[in-house]
Design an enzyme around this catalytic site. Structure first.
Site, PDB file in Angstrom:
ATOM      1  N   SER A 207     -10.061  -0.425   7.049  1.00 42.70           N
ATOM      2  CA  SER A 207      -9.359   0.215   5.131  1.00 42.70           C
ATOM      3  C   SER A 207      -8.987  -1.449   5.148  1.00 42.70           C
ATOM      4  O   SER A 207      -8.657  -1.909   3.744  1.00 42.70           O
ATOM      5  CB  SER A 207      -8.836   1.008   5.416  1.00 42.70           C
ATOM      6  OG  SER A 207      -8.996   2.254   5.190  1.00 42.70           O
TER       7      SER A 207
ATOM      8  N   SER B 159      -9.832   1.898   3.016  1.00 44.55           N
ATOM      9  CA  SER B 159      -9.152   3.275   1.584  1.00 44.55           C
ATOM     10  C   SER B 159      -8.219   1.828   0.607  1.00 44.55           C
ATOM     11  O   SER B 159      -6.704   2.319   0.591  1.00 44.55           O
ATOM     12  CB  SER B 159      -8.066   3.898   2.377  1.00 44.55           C
ATOM     13  OG  SER B 159      -7.240   2.893   3.576  1.00 44.55           O
TER      14      SER B 159
ATOM     15  N   LYS C 158       0.733  -1.191   0.131  1.00 46.42           N
ATOM     16  CA  LYS C 158      -0.098   0.159   0.293  1.00 46.42           C
ATOM     17  C   LYS C 158       0.813   1.360  -0.146  1.00 46.42           C
ATOM     18  O   LYS C 158       1.608   1.159   0.793  1.00 46.42           O
ATOM     19  CB  LYS C 158      -0.447   0.418   1.515  1.00 46.42           C
ATOM     20  CG  LYS C 158      -1.818   1.074   1.172  1.00 46.42           C
ATOM     21  CD  LYS C 158      -2.997   0.969   2.367  1.00 46.42           C
ATOM     22  CE  LYS C 158      -4.048   2.497   2.414  1.00 46.42           C
ATOM     23  NZ  LYS C 158      -4.927   2.116   3.924  1.00 46.42           N
TER      24      LYS C 158
END
Ligand code: GLN
Length: 446
Positions: free
Chosen positions: A151, A127, A52
């Site tokens: 997330s 996210s 990420k």
């Protein structure tokens, strides 16, 4: 192979922000050479991983999906990245996300939204949407995400993959760009539960570089995957199957409970009475922490600097105005307000107290039960654009993941069937540092 898959699929899915083909090939060559000279294989030998883009990687652009950091090349690796390298994983690149991890649909990425591989007109969740979509589309063997209020789990649920949020403090946050430091945790997104156990094994453990890192023994997660859940005591909070939960999602969860019952587990309905205050509490605390954490982005130290400022104050002002997107600004303003003198007691302090009550709800249930089970999200993946103009509806998608984050306990989302062709996620929540149990139950069900 992995690089080919990215080339073939990412044009549609857009899960990556940066692909490091050269770096990946070089790393793979190093592993080949080591093997050829009789060297050992690490736990994750040769597995292609996507990271990420809020986890820093030395020399590899790390943007947090923000224009502010569009040119930012970190000078060090996050602890988790170091650990993956030590386990012989091969980094493919950096995954798309909502800007600074604020959002639940990937539509807050300042570059482009990632799409859900099951239906390209739908969001992958967020996210960590790029991380989840990449695993679902076979564009990485596994990925790392971060979870502040859901997330990792919510995008895993929307994309039909496995996402684990560890207990706060189990995995080092050193090198994770901070959103809300008292909630942020890094965790694996994988195709199945066994892989999740492997990755957690590699990244968990005490780190002196993170002051909130817990000094706990890391158990052998893999040997815990016995398939046995006989006598397991499951609590099902009535608040997690009530109003707002899609009837088909509820049905899939009840079927899952029946399956576990068939394997010798028992379940009972319980109450987590402060659930209804969790979303409000979270948005006050997370935004407050964010407003403080994001103060470091001033156009001087990191990333993009505004051209032709009139003076120092104007440099800060212009850089922040240009660098941050609307959702990030909204949260900085909310957080600054909640922390300002005169309002601190009414909002921030009050929210801290409610957080304690929410944590206590979990403590009480865990006195009698081994795990808590419910849906990960109230619905399946929604259409792109459907909620962008309505931040409040967007915030409510996390109503079932946020309480877990506030309590700091571990939880996994695993696929449990489909509703109208879209994956449904089952959330299994455990006692603090009882990831072994969470993984065992998830693996037995899978
Ligand atoms: N969707 C939630 C938010 O917008 C959670 C984000 C996260 O866990 N990073 O804050």
């Amino acid at each position: 192979e992995a690089v080919k898959n990215i080339e073939a699929r990412d044009e549609k899915v857009k899960a990556y922000l940066t692909v490091d083909e050269e770096g990946a090939r070089a790393a793979a060559r190093r592993l080949d050479d080591r093997l050829a000279s009789g060297g050992e294989r690490g736990l994750l030998f040769g597995l292609p991983v996507g990271i990420k883009d809020n986890i820093v990687t030395e020399g590899l652009r790390t943007t947090c999906a923000s224009q502010f950091l569009s040119n930012f090349n970190p000078v060090y690796d996050a602890t988790v990245v170091k650990k993956l390298n030590a386990a012989d994983a091969v980094t493919l690149g950096k995954m798309n996300m909502d800007e600074f991890a604020m959002g639940g649909s990937n539509e807050n990425s300042s570059f482009y939204p990632t799409r859900n591989p099951w239906d390209l007109d739908r969001v992958p969740g967020g996210s960590s949407g790029g991380s989840a979509a990449a695993v679902a589309a076979g564009e990485a063997y596994f990925t790392l995400g971060s979870d502040t209020g859901g997330s990792i789990r919510q995008p895993a649920s929307y994309c039909g993959v496995v996402g684990l949020k560890p207990t706060y403090g189990l995995v080092s946050r050193f090198g994770l760009v901070a959103f809300a430091s008292s909630l942020d945790q890094i965790g694996p997104i994988t195709k199945n539960v066994e892989d999740s156990a492997y990755v957690l094994q590699a990244i968990a453990g005490y780190d002196a570089m993170d002051s909130t890192s817990a000094k706990v023994e890391v158990p052998d997660y893999l040997s815990n995957l016995t398939g046995d859940v006989k006598g397991l005591r499951i609590a099902v909070p009535k608040e997690y199957l009530g109003e707002g939960v899609d009837p088909q999602v509820k049905e899939r969860v009840l079927e899952a409970l029946k399956t576990l019952e068939g394997m010798g587990a028992v379940w009972e309905e319980v109450s987590l009475p402060h659930t209804e205050y969790a979303v409000a509490t979270y948005y006050l605390l997370a935004s407050s922490e964010a407003s403080s954490n994001l103060a470091r982005f001033d156009g001087v130290r990191y990333g993009v600097r505004a051209d032709n400022p009139e003076n120092l104050l104007d440099l800060y002002h212009q850089s922040r105005t240009q660098g941050f997107g609307p959702e990030v600004k909204r949260r900085i303003m909310l957080g600054t307000y909640a922390l300002s003198s005169g309002y601190y007691d009414a909002y921030y302090l009050k929210a801290q107290k409610v957080r304690t009550l929410i944590k206590r709800d979990f403590d009480q249930v865990f006195e009698k039960y081994d795990v808590i089970i419910g849906p990960t999200a109230p619905t399946t993946a929604f259409k792109l654009g459907a909620q962008v103009d309505d931040p409040l509806t967007m915030y409510l998608n996390d109503i079932l993941t946020i309480p877990v984050s506030l309590a700091g306990v571990p939880a996994i989302s695993i696929p449990c069937g489909f509703a109208e062709g879209l994956p449904v996620g089952l959330q299994i929540i455990g006692k603090p540092f009882d990831e072994a149990q969470v993984l065992r139950v998830a693996h037995a069900f899978e």
